[in-house]
Design an enzyme around this catalytic site. Structure first.
Site, mmCIF file in Angstrom:
data_model
loop_
_atom_site.group_PDB
_atom_site.id
_atom_site.type_symbol
_atom_site.label_atom_id
_atom_site.label_comp_id
_atom_site.label_asym_id
_atom_site.label_seq_id
_atom_site.Cartn_x
_atom_site.Cartn_y
_atom_site.Cartn_z
ATOM 1 N N HIS A 1 56.372 30.328 45.607
ATOM 2 C CA HIS A 1 55.218 30.480 46.494
ATOM 3 C C HIS A 1 54.744 31.928 46.526
ATOM 4 O O HIS A 1 55.546 32.842 46.675
ATOM 5 C CB HIS A 1 55.600 30.016 47.904
ATOM 6 C CG HIS A 1 54.490 30.137 48.881
ATOM 7 N ND1 HIS A 1 54.683 30.640 50.137
ATOM 8 C CD2 HIS A 1 53.164 29.838 48.797
ATOM 9 C CE1 HIS A 1 53.542 30.640 50.796
ATOM 10 N NE2 HIS A 1 52.608 30.160 49.997
ATOM 11 N N ASP B 1 47.704 28.412 46.622
ATOM 12 C CA ASP B 1 48.169 28.832 47.943
ATOM 13 C C ASP B 1 47.073 28.622 48.991
ATOM 14 O O ASP B 1 46.012 29.241 48.924
ATOM 15 C CB ASP B 1 48.571 30.300 47.894
ATOM 16 C CG ASP B 1 49.369 30.740 49.095
ATOM 17 O OD1 ASP B 1 49.332 30.046 50.134
ATOM 18 O OD2 ASP B 1 50.034 31.788 49.003
ATOM 19 N N MET C 1 37.662 38.660 37.643
ATOM 20 C CA MET C 1 37.296 40.038 37.354
ATOM 21 C C MET C 1 35.789 40.161 37.501
ATOM 22 O O MET C 1 35.035 39.514 36.772
ATOM 23 C CB MET C 1 37.720 40.450 35.944
ATOM 24 C CG MET C 1 37.356 41.897 35.620
ATOM 25 S SD MET C 1 37.709 42.361 33.921
ATOM 26 C CE MET C 1 39.484 42.506 33.973
ATOM 27 N N TYR D 1 43.116 44.833 36.829
ATOM 28 C CA TYR D 1 44.176 45.240 35.895
ATOM 29 C C TYR D 1 45.453 45.610 36.644
ATOM 30 O O TYR D 1 46.553 45.234 36.234
ATOM 31 C CB TYR D 1 43.733 46.433 35.042
ATOM 32 C CG TYR D 1 42.718 46.131 33.966
ATOM 33 C CD1 TYR D 1 42.596 44.871 33.380
ATOM 34 C CD2 TYR D 1 41.872 47.130 33.501
ATOM 35 C CE1 TYR D 1 41.672 44.620 32.393
ATOM 36 C CE2 TYR D 1 40.942 46.893 32.505
ATOM 37 C CZ TYR D 1 40.843 45.636 31.954
ATOM 38 O OH TYR D 1 39.931 45.386 30.967
#
Length: 142
Positions: free
Chosen positions: A22, A64, A74, A113
């Protein structure tokens, strides 16, 4: 070979998905993503596009629901005029497997990144769409 598991999921990727707990994150990086230099664990999926991998992973992988955005993209760099129609494809795939509405976070390139460096794993794909990188945060299996 197993029944019910897409053939785009390699044994290495299946192992990674099983190991993740998780709140662990996995990055699906496009063909331009610096996967080898950013990955703690690198999985190669050359020749596969990210939509095919998402469609194969999400039946096995809960997102989640305890966070605002279990999916991160991105963001397009300021001034770049590239279009990102693949993002709508991603949204459709997520909706197909997760009935709860989920907002996608858009992260600045270098922040993305840095987050990728802390991900449980990075999957290097053959995806040619620009700004196609995506991070998935694993939820609870019930």
């Amino acid at each position: 070979m197993l029944k019910g598991i897409s053939n785009v999921i390699s044994p290495d990727l299946l192992k990674i998905l099983m190991e993740m707990g998780h709140a662990d994150e996995i990055v699906l990086g496009d063909a331009n993503f610096p996967a080898a230099s950013h990955a703690r664990r690198l999985v190669r999926a050359d020749g596969h596009g990210i939509p095919a991998l998402l469609s194969a992973i999400l039946p096995l992988f809960p997102l989640d629901t305890y966070v605002e955005s279990p999916v991160a993209l991105m963001a397009v760099m300021p001034g770049d005029t590239v279009q990102t129609p693949i993002w709508e494809e991603y949204r459709g795939i997520v909706r197909e497997f997760h009935a709860v509405h989920m907002d996608f976070e858009e992260m600045e390139r270098f922040a993305f990144y840095e987050r990728a460096k802390n991900a449980y794993a990075v999957v290097s794909t053959g995806e040619k769409a620009l700004y196609a990188n995506i991070i998935l945060k694993k939820g609870v299996v019930i």
